[in-house]
Design an enzyme around this catalytic site. Structure first.
Site, short mmCIF file in Angstrom:
data_model
loop_
_atom_site.label_atom_id
_atom_site.label_comp_id
_atom_site.label_asym_id
_atom_site.label_seq_id
_atom_site.Cartn_x
_atom_site.Cartn_y
_atom_site.Cartn_z
N GLY A 1 -5.82 3.19 1.17
CA GLY A 1 -5.02 4.39 1.04
C GLY A 1 -5.69 5.38 0.12
N ALA A 2 -5.03 6.50 -0.09
CA ALA A 2 -5.61 7.54 -0.94
C ALA A 2 -5.74 7.07 -2.38
CB ALA A 2 -4.74 8.79 -0.87
N PHE A 3 -4.86 6.16 -2.80
CA PHE A 3 -4.82 5.78 -4.22
C PHE A 3 -5.20 4.33 -4.46
CE2 PHE A 3 -1.88 9.29 -3.66
CZ PHE A 3 -2.35 10.18 -4.61
N GLY A 4 -5.54 3.59 -3.40
CA GLY A 4 -5.85 2.19 -3.65
C GLY A 4 -6.30 1.44 -2.41
N ASP B 1 8.49 9.14 1.67
CA ASP B 1 7.30 9.01 2.52
C ASP B 1 7.48 7.89 3.53
OD1 ASP B 1 4.72 9.74 3.35
OD2 ASP B 1 3.79 8.21 2.10
#
Length: 366
Positions: free
Chosen positions: A29-32, A141
């Site tokens: 993902g964008a963060f992990g 989300d």
């Protein structure tokens, strides 16, 4: 004493305790980065999520702190649960949760869903949302890839990194476009738990049809597609639009009448269409709530009012308006991790951790 081992996954260093073995990448993902692993302590498969550079900026630090606080607070059968959390010697944060075999996005792209599965999945989504909303939390989300499912068809909602307080002045542009409620697109403010109901309605429609209901190319096209099916927003909704540009755009669209959803969902049960009609309503105040939806006739096979719990207490959002430096967020995060592991912050472990020796503290007291 816990030992840390390193592995390279997609060019990323995973630095985890030796308790977890057999790392395999399952998602980015964008963060992990998320890997599956085996928990040597329990013998169970788990998901290990590495939060990339959690202390690089105050915004990322706050986001990680918020997700940790939410995962600790939300305890429900249809919400992903946190089984472990640790900070590596490199000061990356790792969340460990139960591992479910697939997600709804993968299921939907592999085959059509039979009626009983659609009912059961929607029931579990709404059951989870009823609990989350009662805790004073909005997911924001919700989308098929955030809905995890195992081989027994047990369903759990995950990824609360974007979740926010229930707040009539809520702002921002967050959820994946196809599932985004119109009030987010129209106003960028004043939205609440109803945005999750809209997203759940879009997911419900996708389960019925096998494809996204509103596949917009951009937010202008997205809104236009929505009005083709649901008609022009009523005047009282248009009056809530704060942006002059958005107001001009909405008024420039041709007047459209709401189309009966039965015409589009010809193979769906009348009860399914009726529930969908109540979920996909322009005016969020008139949109059905999660608890009401659970009692709808379509979900009768699964509805049990004695087993659809609400949160025992509201989530504490007092930190959310804080504008703090990274070091302060870091100390707050360490405190939450110590609390999760039931380590007294006044003892030696707490002192070592608070002074920055987090890896050593974890090794000595994990």
């Amino acid at each position: 004493m816990a030992e840390f081992v390193r592995a390279q996954i997609f060019g990323t260093t995973f630095e985890i305790t030796s308790r977890y073995t057999d790392l395999q990448p399952v998602g980015m993902g964008a963060f992990g980065l998320v890997c599956s692993a085996r928990d040597q302590l329990t013998g169970q498969p788990v998901a290990v999520k590495k939060i990339m550079k959690p202390f690089s900026t105050p915004v990322l630090s706050k986001r990680t702190y918020r997700e940790l606080k939410l995962l600790k607070h939300l305890r429900h059968e249809n919400i992903i649960s946190l089984s472990d959390i640790f900070i590596s010697p490199l000061e990356d944060i790792y969340f460990v949760t139960e591992l479910l075999g697939t997600d709804l996005h993968r299921l939907l792209t592999s085959r059509p869903l039979e009626k009983q599965f659609i009912q059961y999945f929607l029931y579990q989504i709404l059951r989870g949302l009823k609990y989350v909303h009662s805790a004073g939390v909005v997911h924001r989300d919700l989308k098929p890839s955030n809905i995890l499912i195992n081989e027994n068809c047990d369903l759990k909602i995950c990824d609360f990194g974007l979740a926010r307080i229930q707040d009539p002045q809520m702002t921002g542009y967050v959820s994946t476009r196809y599932y985004r409620a119109p009030e987010i697109m129209l106003t960028w403010q004043k939205y609440d738990v109803e945005v999750d109901i809209w997203s759940a309605g879009c997911i419900f429609a996708e389960m019925l049809e096998g494809k996204p209901l509103f596949p917009g190319k951009d937010h202008v096209n997205q809104f236009s597609i929505i009005t083709e099916l649901l008609g022009t927003p009523p005047d009282d909704v248009i009056q809530t639009i704060c942006s002059e540009n958005t107001l001009r755009f909405v008024k420039s669209l041709p007047k459209r009448e709401r189309q009966p959803l039965a015409n589009k969902f010809k193979n769906a049960d009348p009860e399914a269409v009726d529930l969908l009609e109540r979920m996909l309503v322009f005016d969020p105040k008139k949109r059905i709530r999660a608890g009401e939806a659970l009692a709808h006739e379509y979900l009768t096979p699964y509805h049990d009012p004695t087993d659809e719990p609400e949160a025992e207490e509201k989530f504490d959002w007092s930190f959310n308006d804080a504008d703090l430096p990274v070091d302060t967020w870091k100390i707050m995060m360490y405190s939450e991790i110590l609390d999760f592991h039931n380590i007294d912050q006044g003892n030696d472990a707490g002192q070592v951790l608070m002074e920055g020796g987090v890896a050593q503290a974890h090794q000595n007291y994990a």
